[in-house]
Enzyme design. Structure first.
Site, PDB file in Angstrom:
ATOM      1  N   ASP A 101     -27.548 -12.548   1.935  1.00 25.51           N
ATOM      2  CA  ASP A 101     -26.919 -13.860   2.227  1.00 25.51           C
ATOM      3  C   ASP A 101     -26.609 -14.813   1.200  1.00 25.51           C
ATOM      4  O   ASP A 101     -26.422 -14.530   0.119  1.00 25.51           O
ATOM      5  CB  ASP A 101     -28.930 -14.296   1.827  1.00 25.51           C
TER       6      ASP A 101
ATOM      7  N   ASP B  66     -27.990 -16.853  -1.099  1.00 28.72           N
ATOM      8  CA  ASP B  66     -28.797 -17.809  -1.881  1.00 28.72           C
ATOM      9  C   ASP B  66     -29.139 -18.910  -1.618  1.00 28.72           C
ATOM     10  O   ASP B  66     -29.599 -19.414  -0.334  1.00 28.72           O
ATOM     11  CB  ASP B  66     -28.481 -17.360  -3.515  1.00 28.72           C
TER      12      ASP B  66
END
Ligand SMILES: CSC[C@H]1O[C@H](OP(=O)(O)O)[C@H](O)[C@@H]1O
Ligand SMILES: Nc1ncnc2[nH]cnc12
Length: 290
Positions: free
Chosen positions: A212, A214
């Site tokens: 991801d 974040d």
């Protein structure tokens, strides 16, 4: 006791190594309690390896609850000299995309609640940690990744892994702060592990699997566990290939590592004067120096 020169710690999404043959499950006890789970000893190609699921095979342990000392000590009990850690991480850089792989060479400690040393109780040691990752092992890991030419996976050699406490993910302000520090990825587990591995004179390197962006990225949703797991499942097959190839290369030519003599100049206490109980507890680490 069963032995393996190479250890693997699997993180979120990597709870077993599918290619392991002749499996033996060992329940170990250490002076620091029980590891996260039984260690699975098995053969990968021709090589005996020791695999441990960091959060337990059913993912029952929070990052702050992990028995880091028991996990590393258990690896030491099994004779592990090289430890490969597979970990899910968030990206702090645009060019480091979900599904990419990073082999970090630095860490920043943002944990608050971890015990990251075997020492104390009358025995003082300060390991050098300027280069927290074994350069040789990280090189073999990176070469293994590069050699596989995995579709849609970019390899990033080097970079800084921020280790946060968790379990909540970062705030946007924190995420932007870490970006301003030029950090590359963020996770919750690898720094205590790397420190303890160094104290145990085990060479350590991280295979960071990006799941991801974040929460800093304007065009991507903030990280959720759903996002992490979905991407890690896509990563898991690749990670297993990478680990298998790394083990193959490593077992053909296990390199010397500075980690293997990390305690040589680190212990300040005169061991002949140190408490017997502590020497007994740390025998596996100290025996070369007694
Ligand atoms: C499930 S997302 C957060 C969780 O994933 C990472 O774990 P690991 O390093 O064991 O793969 C991260 O550090 C957090 O613990
Ligand atoms: N964004 C993130 N922050 C902390 N740990 C993570 N593990 C995977 N993604 C993460």
């Amino acid at each position: 006791m069963a032995q393996a020169q190479i250890g693997i710690i699997g993180g979120s999404g990597l709870y077993k190594m599918n290619a392991l043959k002749d499996i033996e499950e060992v329940q170990l006890s250490t002076p620091f309690g029980s590891p996260s789970d039984a260690v699975i000893l098995g053969t990968l190609d021709e090589t005996r390896v020791a695999f441990l699921a960091r959060h337990g095979r059913n993912h029952t342990l929070l990052p702050s609850e992990l028995p880091f000392r028991a996990n590393i000590y258990a690896m030491k009990q099994l004779g592990v000299e090289y430890l490969i850690s597979a970990s899910a991480v968030g990206s702090l850089k645009e060019e480091v995309k979900p599904l990419d792989m990073v082999v970090p060479d630095q860490f920043i400690d943002r944990t608050k609640n971890r015990i990251s040393t075997f020492f104390g109780e009358g025995v003082v040691a300060h390991i050098a940690f300027g280069d927290p990752v074994c350069h040789q092992l990280a090189g073999i890991l990176a070469e293994a990744i590069a050699s596989l030419n995995l579709p849609d996976v970019t390899l990033h050699r080097g970079g800084t892994y921020i280790c946060m406490e968790g379990p909540a993910f970062s705030t946007k302000a924190e995420s932007h702060l870490y970006r301003s520090w030029d950090a590359t990825v963020i996770g919750m587990t690898n720094l205590p592990e790397a420190k303890l591995a160094r104290e145990a004179e085990i060479a350590y390197a991280t295979l960071a699997l990006v799941t991801d962006y974040d929460c800093w990225h304007p065009n991507h949703d903030s990280v959720t566990v759903e996002m992490v797991i979905a991407n890690l499942q896509r990563n898991a097959t690749n990670a297993q290939k990478v680990i298998q190839e790394t083990v193959r290369r490593l077992s053909q030519n296990p390199p010397p590592s500075e980690a293997h003599s990390a305690l040589k100049y680190a212990i300040l206490t005169r061991l002949d004067q140190a408490p017997a109980a502590t020497k007994e507890k740390l025998h596996l680490l100290l025996q070369k120096y007694l």
